[in-house]
Design a protein around this motif. Structure first.
Motif, short mmCIF file in Angstrom:
data_model
loop_
_atom_site.label_atom_id
_atom_site.label_comp_id
_atom_site.label_asym_id
_atom_site.label_seq_id
_atom_site.Cartn_x
_atom_site.Cartn_y
_atom_site.Cartn_z
N SER A 18 -71.67 -58.55 56.43
CA SER A 18 -72.63 -59.54 55.88
C SER A 18 -73.40 -60.20 57.01
O SER A 18 -74.60 -60.46 56.89
CB SER A 18 -71.93 -60.56 54.98
OG SER A 18 -71.13 -61.41 55.73
N ILE A 52 -78.70 -58.39 50.19
CA ILE A 52 -77.53 -57.56 50.50
C ILE A 52 -76.46 -58.39 51.24
O ILE A 52 -75.26 -58.28 50.95
CB ILE A 52 -77.91 -56.36 51.39
CG1 ILE A 52 -79.00 -55.51 50.72
CG2 ILE A 52 -76.69 -55.51 51.74
CD1 ILE A 52 -78.56 -54.51 49.74
N SER A 53 -76.91 -59.21 52.16
CA SER A 53 -75.94 -60.00 52.92
C SER A 53 -75.14 -60.91 51.98
O SER A 53 -73.92 -61.05 52.11
CB SER A 53 -76.69 -60.83 53.96
OG SER A 53 -75.82 -61.74 54.56
N TYR A 95 -76.19 -57.83 58.18
CA TYR A 95 -77.35 -57.81 57.28
C TYR A 95 -78.13 -59.11 57.33
O TYR A 95 -79.35 -59.13 57.14
CB TYR A 95 -76.93 -57.48 55.83
CG TYR A 95 -76.88 -56.00 55.57
CD1 TYR A 95 -78.01 -55.30 55.20
CD2 TYR A 95 -75.69 -55.29 55.73
CE1 TYR A 95 -77.98 -53.93 54.98
CE2 TYR A 95 -75.64 -53.92 55.52
CZ TYR A 95 -76.79 -53.24 55.14
OH TYR A 95 -76.74 -51.89 54.94
N VAL A 102 -74.58 -54.02 40.76
CA VAL A 102 -73.84 -54.29 41.99
C VAL A 102 -72.34 -54.06 41.79
O VAL A 102 -71.66 -53.49 42.64
CB VAL A 102 -74.15 -55.73 42.50
CG1 VAL A 102 -73.13 -56.20 43.51
CG2 VAL A 102 -75.55 -55.78 43.10
N LEU A 144 -74.39 -49.72 49.96
CA LEU A 144 -75.41 -50.76 50.19
C LEU A 144 -76.81 -50.17 50.15
O LEU A 144 -77.76 -50.81 49.70
CB LEU A 144 -75.13 -51.48 51.51
CG LEU A 144 -73.79 -52.25 51.51
CD1 LEU A 144 -73.51 -52.85 52.88
CD2 LEU A 144 -73.77 -53.34 50.44
N HIS A 200 -69.93 -51.52 43.70
CA HIS A 200 -68.65 -52.00 44.25
C HIS A 200 -67.54 -51.02 43.86
O HIS A 200 -66.72 -50.61 44.69
CB HIS A 200 -68.35 -53.41 43.70
CG HIS A 200 -66.91 -53.84 43.84
ND1 HIS A 200 -65.90 -53.35 43.05
CD2 HIS A 200 -66.32 -54.69 44.71
CE1 HIS A 200 -64.75 -53.89 43.41
NE2 HIS A 200 -64.98 -54.71 44.43
N ARG A 224 -79.76 -51.43 47.71
CA ARG A 224 -81.10 -51.76 48.18
C ARG A 224 -82.16 -50.95 47.41
O ARG A 224 -83.18 -51.48 46.97
CB ARG A 224 -81.22 -51.49 49.68
CG ARG A 224 -82.23 -52.42 50.34
CD ARG A 224 -83.21 -51.76 51.24
NE ARG A 224 -83.01 -50.35 51.38
CZ ARG A 224 -82.58 -49.76 52.47
NH1 ARG A 224 -82.28 -50.49 53.53
NH2 ARG A 224 -82.45 -48.46 52.53
N VAL A 229 -72.54 -58.86 50.03
CA VAL A 229 -71.37 -58.51 50.85
C VAL A 229 -70.49 -59.75 51.08
O VAL A 229 -69.27 -59.66 51.08
CB VAL A 229 -71.81 -57.86 52.18
CG1 VAL A 229 -70.61 -57.53 53.03
CG2 VAL A 229 -72.63 -56.61 51.92
N TYR A 276 -69.49 -47.90 52.79
CA TYR A 276 -70.20 -49.17 52.62
C TYR A 276 -71.70 -48.95 52.84
O TYR A 276 -72.53 -49.45 52.08
CB TYR A 276 -69.71 -50.23 53.60
CG TYR A 276 -68.37 -50.84 53.27
CD1 TYR A 276 -68.12 -51.34 52.00
CD2 TYR A 276 -67.36 -50.92 54.22
CE1 TYR A 276 -66.90 -51.91 51.69
CE2 TYR A 276 -66.13 -51.48 53.92
CZ TYR A 276 -65.91 -51.98 52.66
OH TYR A 276 -64.71 -52.53 52.35
#
Ligand code: 6PG
Length: 486
Positions: A385, A363-364, A388, A191, A347, A195, A351, A367, A343
């Motif tokens: 966020s 994911i939410s 999601y 992650v 994302l 980022h 996923r 974020v 983004y």
């Protein structure tokens, strides 16, 4: 410390940091400022001493010259955060630490590690009954000191023992910590890698926005003002904010804008490249991030640029502006839209990686912890966020409010690319983002022709729109069609 018998836990440090370079020492100071007793160790004692001399009064530090003493100074289960140069340095520290530790102790790697290494290290340390945590930490030196965004991954059991401490030192967004358990083994570093990939794309878009405005005749001070203004609206973000500051800086030697004095070759340490390499492995299109990585490579490709400048003709980079306000608004729209696309791509990669490695990443939640502390922190992330959290999205771009805003932004976005392209100003990031947007909404892509060509030269077969199965044409024979999977 007591001189005989077992030490009671108040004598012992609650967390230890190995590596006293700026990130490590700042993280240690952050823990101390939140009231934790912090053990310190560095390969060279002189550096540890320097940290103690300068910051010893800020909190309860326990510095050790020997690794054995450092380990002994920690309460159990030990919580040890390694903040050394990623790669061989991390392996060397782990190797020295392992024989000194006991079942249930936790080693955290807080560097920008390759998540494949993190997976390997976790498996190796699990054999010694040690927990290995790969934690992405974002926010640079300032973040490490005052509150970074922290993305820890590893065996779930570690989180109750360490998570609350990490949450305490992390940045907070409206009272919520920017730290959460990401998932098993390499999930945290994966992650963090993505980022950084998004960070690369974000910075490339900013650079292109600057370049277009420059080609349109705006002064550096005027461009800085535009970014300052944008930072008060939808684009509100750390990178937009610091762009206005960097553009405002004059060179102390010449009095010129500093940006005109800096060599135009962007460097990279590797996380953006890894994001793209892994996206290729996973089959996820992240063309904005790829273009950002390639734009850096292009800037540093001296032979290509020298030859190109000598041999290649084209427009002279001047954009004629009829309406300056319109141009500024268009560039703003291009920046916003491209940023959303980056983004969405990042994302999507998270996923897909999560599915591939069985990480079950929320994911939410990811974020959410990017809303403060990290380099890509932005107002927009709160909205993402929520999107999601509210629905199961195949792509961020399909969220109704996002799709509507992209629709509003697209006229300006297209105009900027058109103007830049006609004037010979390269905008690979903006263009890649738009190509992705248009590809995603296109009902009929020319991939059909690619399949036809593949079938022609390699009998790779194609599928039909009107029937199931795989087919091949006898290209060098009677051109009849055969079903190949029947
Ligand atoms: C962060 C940054 C940090 C570092 C990057 C820069 O999240 O705090 O991303 O990790 O500044 O590694 O990467 P490049 O040197 O590759 O641009």
């Amino acid at each position: 410390m007591g001189d005989a018998g077992p030490m009671n836990s108040a004598d012992l440090a609650q967390v230890g940091v190995v590596g006293m370079a700026v990130m490590g020492s700042n993280l240690a100071r952050n823990f101390a400022s939140k009231g934790f007793r912090v053990a310190l160790y560095n390969r060279t004692w002189a550096r540890t001493q320097e940290v103690i001399d300068q910051h010893g009064s800020e909190g309860d530090f326990r510095a050790s010259e020997k690794l054995e003493d450092f380990v002994a100074s920690l309460e159990r289960p030990r919580r040890i955060i390694i903040m050394v140069k990623a790669g061989a340095g991390t392996d060397a520290v782990i190797q020295q630490l392992t024989p000194l530790l006991e079942e249930g102790d936790i080693i955290v790697d807080g560097g920008n590690a390759d998540f494949h290494d993190t997976r390997r290290r976790e498996h190796e340390l699990a054999e010694h009954k040690l927990h290995f945590v790969g934690a992405g930490i974002s926010g640079g030196e300032e973040g490490a000191l005052n509150g970074p965004s922290i993305m820890p991954g590893g065996p779930k059991d570690f989180y109750p023992v360490l998570g609350p401490m990490l949450e305490k030192i992390s940045a907070h967004y409206e009272g919520e910590p920017c730290c959460t358990y990401i998932g098993p083994d390499g999930a945290g570093h994966f992650v963090k890698m993505v980022h950084n990939g998004i960070e690369y794309a974000d910075m490339q878009f900013i650079a292109e926005a600057y370049d277009v405005l420059k080609a349109a005749g705006l002064s550096t001070a005027e461009i800085s003002d535009a970014f300052r203004q944008w930072n008060t609206g939808d684009l509100d973000s750390f990178l937009i904010e610091i762009t206005s500051i960097v553009l405002d800086q004059t060179d102390p030697r010449t009095g010129q804008p500093l940006v005109d004095i800096i060599v135009d070759q962007a460097e990279q340490k590797g996380t953006g490249r890894w994001t793209v390499q892994n996206a290729l492995e996973l089959g996820v299109p992240v063309n904005t991030i790829a273009e950002a990585v390639f734009a850096r490579s292009t800037s540093g490709h001296e032979a290509l640029r020298k030859a190109g400048q000598a041999a290649l003709q084209g427009p002279d980079r001047s954009i004629a502006v009829e309406d300056r306000q319109q141009l500024l608004s268009d560039v703003r729209d291009a920046l916003w839209a491209a940023k959303v696309v980056a983004y969405a791509q990042g994302l999507d990669e998270i996923r897909t990686g999560s599915d591939e490695f069985d990480w079950n990443i929320d994911i939410s939640a990811v974020v959410k912890i990017w809303r403060a502390g990290c380099i890509i922190r932005a107002k927009l992330l709160d909205r993402i966020s929520n999107e999601y959290a509210a629905q199961n999205l195949a792509t961020l771009l399909e969220a109704p409010s996002v799709a509507a805003d992209l629709d509003s932004a697209q006229t300006g976005w297209r105009r900027v690319i058109g103007l830049a392209t006609a004037a010979g100003v390269p905008v690979p990031g903006f263009s890649a983002a738009l190509a992705y947007y248009d590809s995603a909404r296109d009902p009929r892509l020319p991939a059909a022709l690619v399949q036809g060509l593949r079938d022609y030269f390699g009998a790779h077969t194609y599928r039909r729109v009107d029937d199931a199965g795989s087919y091949h044409i006898e290209w060098s024979g009677d051109r009849s069609e055969t079903r190949t999977d029947a």
